[in-house]
Design a protein around this motif. Structure first.
Motif, PDB file in Angstrom:
ATOM      1  N   UNK A   1       0.792  -1.238   0.000  1.00 37.44           N
ATOM      2  CA  UNK A   1       0.000   0.000   0.000  1.00 37.44           C
ATOM      3  C   UNK A   1       0.816   1.276   0.000  1.00 37.44           C
ATOM      4  N   UNK A   2       2.088   1.220  -0.461  1.00 41.65           N
ATOM      5  CA  UNK A   2       2.924   2.435  -0.469  1.00 41.65           C
ATOM      6  C   UNK A   2       2.386   3.467  -1.468  1.00 41.65           C
TER       7      UNK A   2
ATOM      8  N   UNK B   1       7.861   0.825 -10.462  1.00 40.30           N
ATOM      9  CA  UNK B   1       9.184   0.357 -10.899  1.00 40.30           C
ATOM     10  C   UNK B   1      10.263   1.422 -10.737  1.00 40.30           C
ATOM     11  N   UNK B   2       9.866   2.684 -10.594  1.00 43.12           N
ATOM     12  CA  UNK B   2      10.847   3.763 -10.365  1.00 43.12           C
ATOM     13  C   UNK B   2      10.377   4.583  -9.173  1.00 43.12           C
ATOM     14  N   UNK B   3      11.212   5.526  -8.746  1.00 44.74           N
ATOM     15  CA  UNK B   3      10.850   6.380  -7.616  1.00 44.74           C
ATOM     16  C   UNK B   3       9.800   7.400  -8.061  1.00 44.74           C
ATOM     17  N   UNK B   4       8.693   7.476  -7.324  1.00 38.00           N
ATOM     18  CA  UNK B   4       7.648   8.458  -7.636  1.00 38.00           C
ATOM     19  C   UNK B   4       7.662   9.523  -6.542  1.00 38.00           C
ATOM     20  N   UNK B   5       8.006  10.793  -6.877  1.00 40.76           N
ATOM     21  CA  UNK B   5       8.050  11.823  -5.840  1.00 40.76           C
ATOM     22  C   UNK B   5       6.695  12.516  -5.647  1.00 40.76           C
ATOM     23  N   UNK B   6       6.439  12.952  -4.425  1.00 38.08           N
ATOM     24  CA  UNK B   6       5.263  13.763  -4.117  1.00 38.08           C
ATOM     25  C   UNK B   6       5.679  14.795  -3.089  1.00 38.08           C
TER      26      UNK B   6
ATOM     27  N   UNK C   1       8.824  10.143  -1.122  1.00 33.58           N
ATOM     28  CA  UNK C   1       9.300   9.302  -2.232  1.00 33.58           C
ATOM     29  C   UNK C   1       8.705   7.900  -2.115  1.00 33.58           C
ATOM     30  N   UNK C   2       7.913   7.530  -3.126  1.00 28.36           N
ATOM     31  CA  UNK C   2       7.387   6.165  -3.182  1.00 28.36           C
ATOM     32  C   UNK C   2       8.424   5.302  -3.890  1.00 28.36           C
ATOM     33  N   UNK C   3       9.137   4.480  -3.124  1.00 27.91           N
ATOM     34  CA  UNK C   3      10.216   3.659  -3.692  1.00 27.91           C
ATOM     35  C   UNK C   3       9.658   2.300  -4.125  1.00 27.91           C
TER      36      UNK C   3
ATOM     37  N   UNK D   1       0.886   7.270  -0.815  1.00 29.48           N
ATOM     38  CA  UNK D   1       1.413   8.490  -1.440  1.00 29.48           C
ATOM     39  C   UNK D   1       0.296   9.236  -2.163  1.00 29.48           C
ATOM     40  N   UNK D   2      -0.553   8.509  -2.901  1.00 31.57           N
ATOM     41  CA  UNK D   2      -1.642   9.153  -3.657  1.00 31.57           C
ATOM     42  C   UNK D   2      -2.597   9.888  -2.712  1.00 31.57           C
ATOM     43  N   UNK D   3      -2.923   9.255  -1.575  1.00 25.24           N
ATOM     44  CA  UNK D   3      -3.887   9.865  -0.653  1.00 25.24           C
ATOM     45  C   UNK D   3      -3.273  10.953   0.221  1.00 25.24           C
ATOM     46  N   UNK D   4      -1.962  10.853   0.494  1.00 22.69           N
ATOM     47  CA  UNK D   4      -1.309  11.888   1.316  1.00 22.69           C
ATOM     48  C   UNK D   4      -0.985  13.126   0.496  1.00 22.69           C
TER      49      UNK D   4
END
Length: 367
Positions: free
Chosen positions: A75-76, A98-103, A115-117, A80-83
């Motif tokens: 649920x990472x 598959x890659x780092x998604x920043x928020x 960072x969603x790793x 991230x999407x909800x925060x």
């Protein structure tokens, strides 16, 4: 690379075989030192800097950086999407990210990068499943969120801690209170402030000889272990605060939730239903230890809308000036401070003054 992994496996097997007692303590210390050296070679290969992984080199922005670490499908990305309101692909299968998604979120006036790793797997520290790039990004974070599935938390918790510790990350620990200083001659000089249960001069000599250090001063200020000494000698350990997020609490009972709340450094949440996010953000703020300062132009009211945020390690008046602009410190005469860090309101302070949270500062420049 495989030869290093084979050596690591051999040493770990030998350590598992060896009985722990006073007679074998020196041998175990030597094996631990060898293991730490091989791990360092894995992290930084001898050929210099490795090639950066695609999408892993995210620019650092904001006042702090938080990395989400966990096994796949805990649920990472949903969190991230909800925060942060950033779309990170969510699906029912593993390894969606598959890659780092920043928020980025704004909390109490501070901009915090999330960072969603990608999910890590067992053996990540040895390079499996892009684990080394993931953990390398985690090393640059000011706080780590370890996201766990509440239905199987303790098994996963131990595995992830083992992966991160194998890569030189120390979670919720302070650097060892050991003074270690190399010198040119004079042999090994060991001083102990308290009685040691594990380390003695012979063991210290054994560990240091593995690093080809034969002259050094060492002061142990507490009952230290061989691992603590190796951490100090290696010198590349990163000490990071960490919060364990137990996700999917909508699938357990209230009685189980009461038990889970007693685990230290833990926050139970439901990323899907957005349950307990306020508790999570409050704990995040507590662990980040950020300091907010408000600026006050002469003859005007303080500007409470956009604070200047400093970290707890660097919060002198000089750090505050440098955060505003590099040139200010050259023209700095003194500052007037209102708040918890001074006795009088306002009080004249110099550039070495350590400020407190939510202080109001007015800088006076040289004419």
């Amino acid at each position: 690379m495989s030869t290093i992994l084979e050596k690591i496996a051999q040493i770990e097997a030998e350590m598992a075989r060896t009985q722990k007692n006073k007679a074998t303590a020196g041998h175990l210390g030597l094996l631990k030192a060898r293991l730490a050296k091989l791990r360092r070679e894995l992290i930084t290969p001898k050929g210099g800097g490795g090639v950066a992984g695609d999408g892993f080199d995210v620019a650092k922005t904001g006042d702090a950086r938080i990395g989400f670490v966990g096994f796949p499908s805990v649920g990472k990305s949903t969190l991230l999407s909800n925060l942060a309101g950033v779309y990170s692909e969510v699906a029912d299968y593993e390894f969606t990210t598959l890659t780092t998604v920043p928020g980025c979120i704004k909390y109490k006036g501070a901009k915090i990068q999330l960072l969603d790793l990608p999910g890590i797997i067992e053996g990540a520290k040895d390079g499996k499943g892009r684990g080394r790039q993931v953990i390398a990004v985690a090393r640059t974070c000011s706080l780590i969120f370890i996201v766990l599935d509440v239905l199987k938390p303790l098994v996963h918790k131990r595995l992830i801690e083992k992966e991160l510790e194998g890569f030189g990350l120390r979670l919720n620990k302070q650097p060892p209170n050991i003074v270690f200083r190399k010198k040119d001659k004079g042999g090994i000089n060991l001083q102990t402030m308290v009685t040691q249960t594990e380390l003695d001069l012979d063991m210290v000599r054994t560990i240091l000889s593995e690093y080809k250090i034969h002259n050094a001063d060492i002061t142990l200020r507490y009952d230290a272990t061989a691992d603590d000494l190796i951490d100090v000698v290696e010198g590349n350990r990163v000490y990071v605060p960490c919060i364990y997020l137990l996700n999917k609490i909508d699938q357990i009972s209230v009685e189980e939730l009461d038990i889970i709340y007693k685990i230290p450094h833990c926050v139970p949440i439901s990323a899907h239903h957005k349950w307990n996010f306020d508790d999570l953000l409050e704990k995040m703020w507590e662990y980040l230890k950020l300091v907010r300062l408000y600026t006050k132009p002469k003859g005007q009211l303080p500007d409470y809308s956009s604070p200047v945020v400093l970290s707890s390690e660097h919060r002198s008046m000089e750090d505050f000036c440098n955060k505003l602009h590099r040139s200010i410190i050259k023209e700095f005469k003194y500052a007037l401070v209102w708040g918890s860090s001074v006795k009088h309101q306002p009080q004249k302070v110099g550039k070495d003054h350590i400020v407190g949270d939510e202080d109001v500062v007015q800088i006076v420049k040289k004419i």
